[in-house]
Each structure stands twice: as structure tokens, then as C-alpha cells.
Design a protein around this motif. Structure first.
Motif, mmCIF file in Angstrom:
data_model
loop_
_atom_site.group_PDB
_atom_site.id
_atom_site.type_symbol
_atom_site.label_atom_id
_atom_site.label_comp_id
_atom_site.label_asym_id
_atom_site.label_seq_id
_atom_site.Cartn_x
_atom_site.Cartn_y
_atom_site.Cartn_z
ATOM 1 N N UNK A 37 0.756 -1.112 0.103
ATOM 2 C CA UNK A 37 -0.092 -0.053 0.082
ATOM 3 C C UNK A 37 0.879 1.154 0.117
ATOM 4 N N UNK A 38 2.156 0.929 0.081
ATOM 5 C CA UNK A 38 2.953 2.431 -0.136
ATOM 6 C C UNK A 38 3.431 2.869 -1.625
ATOM 7 N N UNK A 39 2.965 2.139 -2.465
ATOM 8 C CA UNK A 39 3.223 2.441 -3.775
ATOM 9 C C UNK A 39 2.295 3.629 -4.190
ATOM 10 N N UNK A 40 2.694 4.456 -4.908
ATOM 11 C CA UNK A 40 2.051 5.736 -5.262
ATOM 12 C C UNK A 40 2.021 5.630 -6.836
ATOM 13 N N UNK A 41 0.831 5.482 -7.395
ATOM 14 C CA UNK A 41 0.637 5.486 -8.841
ATOM 15 C C UNK A 41 0.752 6.720 -9.587
ATOM 16 N N UNK A 42 1.203 6.726 -10.772
ATOM 17 C CA UNK A 42 1.293 7.969 -11.890
ATOM 18 C C UNK A 42 0.299 7.703 -13.000
ATOM 19 N N UNK A 43 -0.891 8.324 -12.984
ATOM 20 C CA UNK A 43 -1.716 8.258 -14.283
ATOM 21 C C UNK A 43 -1.072 8.500 -15.491
ATOM 22 N N UNK A 44 -1.585 8.144 -16.735
ATOM 23 C CA UNK A 44 -1.125 8.693 -18.018
ATOM 24 C C UNK A 44 -1.401 10.262 -17.697
#
Length: 440
Positions: A267-274
Motif C-alpha cells: 500500500x506504499x506504492x504511489x501510482x502515476x496516471x497517464x
């Protein structure tokens, strides 16, 4: 030979009337580079369809195979990296082409009567293309794909009345899993292509029935018309070639890397959208408290409703920009907000120091197993065992570290370091962290 073959086919299928319909269409005011954006968009969609079909030859839409098959395409299939690069950069290019095409139509006032339906179909095509971007993002099944899709589905859940139903439909269950990727794949390669093919045909049919709008300058419009062939065909062909060259260059020179395999427990991962979703994500950061969930569905609804109603609200028959200052001013204001938010989001992204997620997990393992109760790392910890601050200078061999963590005594006889219960992923993460501990 080619001429004789064409005559043979024409004698049976009567192609010349079709040729005249397609190529002899009159263009008010003559051919122009201003009209190439629609053809560029259509070309890029064809490129996406073609590269997508090649990727489907190897891709398996399953949680235990999707990531591996994308890796296989990227590293093992001959030319796979290039086809995947074309598909990735082509997706960005087609969104840019759609945006430029819409701006050209908006600036020229080509959405006005009798072309209202063509504008409406175009807005629906925009929504479908955004659907392609959203559903395709999950398919690699890496960390960024998993968590960005999780965020997107949670936003869908904020829609009143039908939000819960939409979430369950997209997920196929309570969490993202096998049914989710299967449904996204089906939507991406079957439902959305069928919808967009019908929309494109309808868009072109309406164009043929009502004709091109021509320039907004009346003097130029009255100067006469010109057939689609040969000048406009030449301009469109040049632009298609240039666009293909740019996308190919990006695919050849800029690899689109995968993140780590999707891990629902991280849950620590921070996603980056397109990038074409970034401005909206940035805007949501300014929606306080209870306004956040409301903004996730209300703002897109208002945006698309406004676009759909534009030709019916702006009933001024004049198309020249000087007669449409209010509408053009509103459009300019919208673009300033969008590009302002996009700039802020990109600035924030590049301001954050980038670190390999595997190294971050290795650091967490050092904390979890209390390694600093014996080792010192950059001034922190106890110097009972060897100092690890620059261990990669002394031990740059990856295999040595892996074996050392598996069985310390096998490579360091007399070591009092115990065997820790580490799986292969943890061994890899811890080793990656050790190899970053260099003097430089």
C-alpha cells in the motif's frame, strides 16, 4: 499491370463511383494544412489497432501470466519492444491529435448548424478513446497499472446511485483480480473497438452528408472550392508519414519500462496516471473534504455535458473568431486551467527524487530485521559487525550478496549472522539495496 488489375476489379465491383465519392469531394476554400488533424487521428487509431493485434498474439490476460507475457514481448520477442513502444507512444499521440482536431473545429466554429450531430459524435469518440486509455493501463499488471486502476475504480464508485454497481461490474468481485483483468481486456479489445468503429463510420457519414465547413473567413470561402484529391490527399499523407516517424523515433529511443509485478499488499506504492489524466488528478487535490468524491464525478459530467450542448447553446450563426469572443474566451480560459494544472502536476512529479521500488523495499527489510543492531550504515546503527556504508565497493558481486543472505556461513566462515527467512523477492530487494551502498 496494376492498372489492368484495377480495371479487372472495377469491371466487377464498380469502384469508380466509390472513387469519385471519396476523392472528388469539394473542399470549400480549397485544401489546407488546417484540415489534417482528423486524418492524423484516424491514422493513429489504425496504428493502435494494428499494434494491439500483434501484442495480442503473445499477451495472456491473467493475473499470473500478464506481467510475464509483457516482459516476454519486451525482451524476448523479435521486434516486440518496438511494437509495444509504438502502441504506448501511439496512445499519447492519438490523444494529442484528438485534442488538436477538437481545437481546430472549435476555433473555426465548425460545430455550428448543420454539423451539430457530427460534433456530438466526435465528443462520444473522445469519451471512448479515454476509455481505451483507462482499460489498457491495467493490462501490463505492474504496480503502477494496478494501483492507478484501483484509484480510478474508487473514483467511479463515487457516482450516485450506480457507483457501487459500476465498481462491482469493473472489478468482477470485491478486489482487483483475475476477473478484473479479464473484463478490462475484453472491453479494451472487443467492446470499445466495436463502439469506436461504429462511431467513426457515423462521423464520416455525417461529414459526407453535410460537407466540410470550410474556412471561417468568408472571403476565402467564396474564393471557390477544390476537390479532396490530389492536394488534400498529399497533405494528409505527409502528416501521416511525419506522425509515424515521430512515434517510431520515440518507440526506438525511449523505452517504456514496467514497474514491479502488481502487489496488492504494497500500500506504499504511489501510482502515476497517464499524462492526459494528470490535470484532473491535480484538480482533485484542491477539492477539500466531502467535495472530493463529489468532484470525481460532477466535474467530468459537467465537462462532457457542456461539450455536447455547445452547438445548441452557441446559436450565433457567425463563425469568425471576432464574432465569438465570449465562447472563444471561455475555451481559452479552460485551456489555461488545464495546462496550468498539468504543469503543476508534472513539476511535482519531477521534483520527487526517483528511487527504485525494489531498493525501497530493501531498506524496509533492513528495518524489519533490525540489521542496524549489528551493522552501521552511513552513521546509523552499531559497529559490531562490518560497516555496510560502502559495502558495494568491497563486494560488487550480486551473486555473492544473494548467497550471503541465503547462507551467511557459506561465504563468510565464522560469521555469526543468522539465516533469515527470506523469499526470492526479498533476497533480490535486499541485494539491490546493498549494491547502491557505494562511496560515489
Amino acid at each position: 499491370m496494376a492498372s489492368r488489375l484495377y480495371q479487372w476489379i472495377d469491371h466487377r465491383l464498380k469502384l469508380k463511383p466509390l472513387e469519385q465519392t471519396l476523392l472528388n469531394e469539394p473542399i470549400p476554400g480549397g485544401a489546407s494544412w488546417n484540415y489534417i488533424f482528423g486524418s492524423a487521428t484516424l491514422f493513429l487509431f489504425g496504428l493502435q489497432a494494428l499494434t494491439g493485434m500483434f501484442l495480442m498474439v503473445y499477451y495472456v490476460p491473467a493475473t499470473d501470466h500478464a506481467y510475464d507475457t509483457v516482459q516476454y514481448i519486451q525482451h524476448e520477442v523479435w521486434g516486440g519492444w518496438f511494437v509495444r513502444g509504438l502502441h504506448h507512444w501511439g496512445a499519447s499521440a492519438v490523444m494529442m491529435a484528438i485534442g488538436l482536431h477538437m481545437l481546430q473545429v472549435f476555433f473555426d466554429g465548425a460545430y455550428k448548424r448543420p454539423r451539430e450531430l457530427m460534433w456530438v459524435v466526435g465528443i462520444i469518440l473522445l469519451a471512448i478513446m479515454l476509455g481505451f486509455g483507462f482499460t489498457g493501463y491495467l493490462l501490463p499488471w505492474d504496480q503502477n497499472a494496478y494501483w492507478a486502476t484501483q484509484v480510478g475504480i474508487n473514483m467511479v464508485g463515487s457516482v450516485p446511485l450506480i457507483g457501487d454497481f459500476l465498481v462491482k461490474f469493473l472489478r468482477g468481485g470485491e478486489t482487483l483480480g483475475a476477473l478484473t483483468i479479464s473484463r478490462f481486456f475484453a472491453i479494451h479489445v472487443a467492446f470499445l473497438p466495436a463502439a469506436i468503429l461504429f462511431g467513426i463510420m457515423l462521423h464520416l457519414f455525417i461529414l459526407r452528408r453535410v460537407g466540410p465547413a470550410g474556412p471561417h473567413d468568408e472571403a476565402r470561402a467564396k474564393a471557390g472550392s477544390e476537390t479532396f484529391y490530389p492536394r488534400q490527399v498529399f497533405m494528409d499523407a505527409v502528416v501521416m508519414l511525419v506522425v509515424f516517424g515521430i512515434v517510431s523515433l520515440l518507440a526506438f529511443s525511449v523505452e517504456f519500462p514496467l514497474a514491479d509485478r502488481a502487489d496488492p499488499s504494497d500500500h506504499s506504492f504511489i501510482p502515476v496516471p497517464e499524462w492526459y489524466f494528470l490535470f484532473f488528478y491535480q484538480l482533485l487535490k484542491y477539492a477539500p473534504g466531502a467535495w472530493g468524491p463529489l468532484a470525481t464525478w460532477l466535474l467530468p459530467t459537467l465537462f462532457f455535458t457542456g461539450l455536447l450542448l455547445l452547438p445548441f447553446v452557441d446559436r450565433n450563426p457567425e463563425r469568425h473568431p471576432s464574432s465569438r469572443r465570449v465562447v472563444l474566451g471561455a475555451g481559452l480560459g479552460f485551456l489555461i486551467v488545464v495546462f496550468g494544472l498539468l504543469s503543476i502536476s508534472l513539476r511535482d512529479l519531477y521534483a520527487v527524487p526517483k528511487r527504485d521500488p525494489s531498493v525501497v523495499r530493501g531498506i524496509a527489510l533492513v528495518q524489519q530485521f533490525n540489521c542496524k543492531t549489528c551493522h552501521r550504515i552511513h552513521g546509523e546503527g552499531v559497529n559490531v559487525a562490518p560497516d555496510l556504508s560502502f559495502v558495494a565497493d568491497r563486494r560488487p558481486d550480486r551473486d555473492w550478496h544473494l548467497q550471503h543472505f541465503k547462507d551467511p556461513q557459506s561465504v563468510s566462515p565464522g560469521s555469526f549472522m543468522p539465516k533469515f527467512p527470506l523469499n526470492d523477492k526479498q533476497l533480490n530487494d535486499l541485494t539491490n539495496y546493498m549494491l547502491t551502498l557505494r562511496s560515489e
